[in-house]
Design an enzyme around this catalytic site. Structure first.
Site, PDB file in Angstrom:
ATOM      1  N   SER A  73     -16.069  28.933  48.281  1.00 12.20           N
ATOM      2  CA  SER A  73     -15.464  29.313  49.555  1.00 12.20           C
ATOM      3  C   SER A  73     -16.527  29.635  50.603  1.00 12.20           C
ATOM      4  O   SER A  73     -17.658  30.013  50.284  1.00 12.20           O
ATOM      5  CB  SER A  73     -14.556  30.530  49.378  1.00 12.20           C
TER       6      SER A  73
HETATM    7  N1  SAH Z   1     -13.606  31.850  43.965  1.00  9.61           N
HETATM    8  C1  SAH Z   1     -14.243  30.552  43.892  1.00  9.61           C
HETATM    9  C2  SAH Z   1     -13.470  29.521  44.667  1.00  9.61           C
HETATM   10  C3  SAH Z   1     -13.356  28.277  43.875  1.00  9.61           C
HETATM   11  S1  SAH Z   1     -12.150  27.119  44.443  1.00  9.61           S
HETATM   12  C4  SAH Z   1     -15.702  30.631  44.331  1.00  9.61           C
HETATM   13  O1  SAH Z   1     -16.124  31.689  44.832  1.00  9.61           O
HETATM   14  O2  SAH Z   1     -16.427  29.669  44.171  1.00  9.61           O
HETATM   15  C5  SAH Z   1     -10.739  27.606  43.514  1.00  9.61           C
HETATM   16  C6  SAH Z   1     -10.809  27.510  42.019  1.00  9.61           C
HETATM   17  O3  SAH Z   1      -9.492  27.790  41.519  1.00  9.61           O
HETATM   18  C7  SAH Z   1     -11.179  26.130  41.459  1.00  9.61           C
HETATM   19  O4  SAH Z   1     -12.282  26.267  40.633  1.00  9.61           O
HETATM   20  C8  SAH Z   1      -9.941  25.715  40.668  1.00  9.61           C
HETATM   21  O5  SAH Z   1     -10.221  24.992  39.495  1.00  9.61           O
HETATM   22  C9  SAH Z   1      -9.306  27.058  40.336  1.00  9.61           C
HETATM   23  N2  SAH Z   1      -7.869  27.022  40.025  1.00  9.61           N
HETATM   24  C10 SAH Z   1      -6.887  26.296  40.610  1.00  9.61           C
HETATM   25  N3  SAH Z   1      -5.701  26.558  40.040  1.00  9.61           N
HETATM   26  C11 SAH Z   1      -5.940  27.489  39.060  1.00  9.61           C
HETATM   27  C12 SAH Z   1      -5.115  28.158  38.106  1.00  9.61           C
HETATM   28  N4  SAH Z   1      -3.802  27.964  38.030  1.00  9.61           N
HETATM   29  N5  SAH Z   1      -5.705  29.028  37.263  1.00  9.61           N
HETATM   30  C13 SAH Z   1      -7.044  29.272  37.315  1.00  9.61           C
HETATM   31  N6  SAH Z   1      -7.867  28.669  38.187  1.00  9.61           N
HETATM   32  C14 SAH Z   1      -7.324  27.784  39.052  1.00  9.61           C
END
Ligand code: SAH
Length: 225
Positions: A73
């Site tokens: 993000s």
């Molecule tokens: N907080 C992260 C943002 C990553 S993007 C950072 O700081 O880098 C969002 C993430 O959510 C992705 O890695 C994706 O695989 C995950 N995601 C999407 N749906 C999900 C679910 N149902 N359970 C767990 N993770 C999920």
């Protein structure tokens, strides 16, 4: 000579403390006012949480690709969501994150609360994030390869919950795992865009919703991969 872990990740040039300070000033200009949060951004080595080829861009205020179609993000969004989650409360005990991704948001939270529990559905991303927590010496981030929409029942309730992927609604299991007096922030699909929603649960257990504006997140998906 072995440097203390924090110094080892200080970086030079585009990843130096000065470059990071410029990012912090930028976030301050954009309205982030919680000094604790700004300090956490200044001390978390974001370049460790992106691919080495992207490390010179790690302190730009933009989202970056982390592989598997996912993104780390934008720092402003990480800071804003963290600020809304903490809301100037006393040091929180337990925070749940859905979507570990790169691990950066977890690392920022880890410096501000007692324990971070983070769930990720894509195993290779989670393994890489775990290696990074180890590399930067974080020992209060607990992770699981699981569908975050189900939360982490055995660790509930949480003082705060942060969802970092957008779904059509906030999963009811997560609302149920929010402590009384707790706060949850999540991007939610609304119309043809996404809105950042803050849910506060009062001491009587009632939920209140507030719209914090437009955001862009990757989708919240079901099933593991
Ligand atoms: N907080 C992260 C943002 C990553 S993007 C950072 O700081 O880098 C969002 C993430 O959510 C992705 O890695 C994706 O695989 C995950 N995601 C999407 N749906 C999900 C679910 N149902 N359970 C767990 N993770 C999920």
């Amino acid at each position: 000579m072995m440097l203390p872990k924090q110094q080892r990740h200080q970086g030079i040039g585009m990843t130096s403390p000065r470059t990071r300070e410029r990012l912090v000033e930028r976030l301050r200009d954009k309205g982030i006012h919680d000094e604790q949060v700004l300090r956490a951004i200044a001390t978390t080595p974001r370049h460790v949480f992106v691919d080495e080829a992207l490390s010179t861009r790690a302190y730009e205020d933009t989202a970056l690709p982390i592989g598997m179609g996912q993104t780390i993000s934008q720092p402003y969004i990480v800071a804003y969501m963290t600020q809304e989650l903490l809301a100037g409360r006393e040091k929180l005990d337990k925070v749940l994150e859905v979507g570990t991704g790169s691990g950066y948001q977890s690392a920022v939270l880890a410096g501000l609360v007692n324990k971070v529990f983070s769930l990720e559905r894509i195993e290779p991303l989670l393994k890489e994030a775990r290696r990074r927590f180890h590399r930067v010496g974080l020992h209060n981030v607990y992770t699981r390869h699981a569908n975050g929409a189900e939360g982490w029942q055995t660790q509930a309730p949480f003082d705060a919950i942060i969802i970092t992927a957008a779904g059509p609604r906030i999963p009811p299991e997560l609302l149920a795992q929010l402590a009384e007096g707790g706060r949850l922030v999540a991007p939610v699909e609304r119309g043809d865009g996404q809105r950042l929603i803050l849910v506060s649960r009062d001491d009587a257990g009632e939920y209140q919703e507030k719209d914090l504006g437009t955001v862009t997140f990757v989708p919240l998906l079901e099933g593991l991969s």
